[in-house]
Design a protein around this motif. Structure first.
Motif, PDB file in Angstrom:
ATOM      1  N   UNK A  16       0.836  -1.196   0.000  1.00 55.42           N
ATOM      2  CA  UNK A  16       0.000   0.000   0.000  1.00 55.42           C
ATOM      3  C   UNK A  16       0.865   1.237   0.000  1.00 55.42           C
ATOM      4  N   UNK A  17       1.945   1.223   0.790  1.00 53.49           N
ATOM      5  CA  UNK A  17       2.846   2.370   0.858  1.00 53.49           C
ATOM      6  C   UNK A  17       3.499   2.621  -0.496  1.00 53.49           C
ATOM      7  N   UNK A  18       3.953   1.536  -1.141  1.00 53.13           N
ATOM      8  CA  UNK A  18       4.585   1.687  -2.448  1.00 53.13           C
ATOM      9  C   UNK A  18       3.594   2.168  -3.503  1.00 53.13           C
ATOM     10  N   UNK A  19       2.366   1.703  -3.381  1.00 49.53           N
ATOM     11  CA  UNK A  19       1.325   2.123  -4.334  1.00 49.53           C
ATOM     12  C   UNK A  19       1.068   3.611  -4.213  1.00 49.53           C
ATOM     13  N   UNK A  20       1.039   4.102  -2.982  1.00 53.62           N
ATOM     14  CA  UNK A  20       0.826   5.542  -2.751  1.00 53.62           C
ATOM     15  C   UNK A  20       2.019   6.336  -3.265  1.00 53.62           C
ATOM     16  N   UNK A  21       3.226   5.815  -3.021  1.00 51.80           N
ATOM     17  CA  UNK A  21       4.435   6.511  -3.454  1.00 51.80           C
ATOM     18  C   UNK A  21       4.502   6.582  -4.974  1.00 51.80           C
ATOM     19  N   UNK A  22       4.015   5.527  -5.633  1.00 56.32           N
ATOM     20  CA  UNK A  22       4.070   5.468  -7.095  1.00 56.32           C
ATOM     21  C   UNK A  22       3.219   6.551  -7.750  1.00 56.32           C
ATOM     22  N   UNK A  23       2.257   7.081  -7.000  1.00 58.40           N
ATOM     23  CA  UNK A  23       1.389   8.132  -7.534  1.00 58.40           C
ATOM     24  C   UNK A  23       2.118   9.473  -7.630  1.00 58.40           C
TER      25      UNK A  23
ATOM     26  N   UNK B 147      16.708   5.730  -4.333  1.00 57.87           N
ATOM     27  CA  UNK B 147      15.554   5.255  -3.570  1.00 57.87           C
ATOM     28  C   UNK B 147      15.834   5.352  -2.079  1.00 57.87           C
ATOM     29  N   UNK B 148      14.768   5.318  -1.293  1.00 56.94           N
ATOM     30  CA  UNK B 148      14.911   5.235   0.157  1.00 56.94           C
ATOM     31  C   UNK B 148      14.699   3.775   0.537  1.00 56.94           C
ATOM     32  N   UNK B 149      14.952   3.429   1.773  1.00 54.77           N
ATOM     33  CA  UNK B 149      14.882   2.040   2.229  1.00 54.77           C
ATOM     34  C   UNK B 149      13.585   1.341   1.836  1.00 54.77           C
ATOM     35  N   UNK B 150      12.458   2.012   2.059  1.00 55.95           N
ATOM     36  CA  UNK B 150      11.147   1.408   1.804  1.00 55.95           C
ATOM     37  C   UNK B 150      10.443   2.012   0.591  1.00 55.95           C
ATOM     38  N   UNK B 151      11.117   2.904  -0.106  1.00 53.61           N
ATOM     39  CA  UNK B 151      10.472   3.598  -1.216  1.00 53.61           C
ATOM     40  C   UNK B 151      10.846   3.058  -2.581  1.00 53.61           C
ATOM     41  N   UNK B 152      10.135   3.482  -3.622  1.00 57.63           N
ATOM     42  CA  UNK B 152      10.408   3.033  -4.990  1.00 57.63           C
ATOM     43  C   UNK B 152      11.640   3.724  -5.560  1.00 57.63           C
ATOM     44  N   UNK B 153      12.218   3.131  -6.596  1.00 56.10           N
ATOM     45  CA  UNK B 153      13.378   3.729  -7.240  1.00 56.10           C
ATOM     46  C   UNK B 153      12.957   4.801  -8.230  1.00 56.10           C
ATOM     47  N   UNK B 154      13.660   5.925  -8.204  1.00 56.25           N
ATOM     48  CA  UNK B 154      13.387   7.031  -9.125  1.00 56.25           C
ATOM     49  C   UNK B 154      14.606   7.197 -10.019  1.00 56.25           C
TER      50      UNK B 154
END
Length: 230
Positions: free
Chosen positions: A6-13, A215-222
């Protein structure tokens, strides 16, 4: 796992996963996407157009990040006499010679970086098979085999990081914490990229910086637009 998804899905937005961005935009997105309850580490993964199997393209080195990594490193120094006193005065966490070798042989590894004076490398060699696999073996290329003990310890404490290209031609390196300011993370990343550009092997052909992901530890790669770097 569902919570992480869920966190990654929100970040992807927050951004287009198929797009590339400037360093400024990349850092901004990564910071916004770092929503974990702890201070996430921000890391850069840089894919280089080199062949790590060839000695002249096996990139390895170190750089002092202007704002550090946000983590205090425990430094162990192998030295004797005046150099041991110099290491202690500089703030090394552990200083010694054969006594430290014995502790490490018994399974002690409560340290992050090892520095040794050149005359101590014979002693350090006794535990090379223990330090090597953990990436702790001192090396002249990273400034950890030196008589300039004070300088080495000070740089490590100030935020010096070591890097080495892996088998896939990628360098992974921390550039700070999500709590760092936009400017601090940008400066750290740019400092790392600048040193890598300077280290480009003359034997490397084609595109050198093929891909840069932050990227951050729990975040997606940019993805960074490499054209804005080179």
């Amino acid at each position: 796992m569902a919570k992480k998804g869920k966190r990654l899905a929100e970040a992807a937005k927050l951004f287009d996963r198929s797009a590339t961005y400037t360093v400024n935009e990349t850092v901004r997105i990564v910071k916004e996407a770092a929503t974990a309850k702890f201070d996430e580490t921000v890391e850069a993964a840089i894919c280089l157009g080199v062949d790590p199997k060839k000695a002249d393209q096996n990139i390895r080195g170190a750089v002092v990040l202007p704002h550090g990594t946000g983590k205090s490193k425990r430094v162990l120094v192998f030295a004797k006499g005046e150099k041991a006193k110099e290491a202690e005065a500089a703030g090394a966490d552990f200083v010694g010679d054969d006594d430290l070798v014995a502790k490490i042989q018994q399974g002690w590894f409560d340290f992050d970086v090892v520095v040794a004076t050149p005359d101590m490398m014979g002693t350090v060699g006794k535990i090379g098979r223990l330090l090597g696999p953990k990436g702790l073996m001192p090396n002249p290329k990273t400034g950890t085999v030196t008589f300039e003990v004070e300088k080495a310890v000070n740089e490590i404490k100030a935020g010096k990081i070591e890097f080495r290209v892996d088998k896939a031609g990628i360098i992974h390196a921390p550039i700070g914490k999500a709590s760092f300011s936009q400017e601090q993370l940008e400066e750290n990343l740019n400092t790392l990229l600048e040193i890598l550009i300077k280290m480009k092997p003359s034997a490397a052909k084609g595109i050198y910086m093929k891909n840069i992901t932050v990227s951050s530890t729990m975040g997606p790669g940019v993805h960074v637009n490499t054209a804005t770097i080179q």
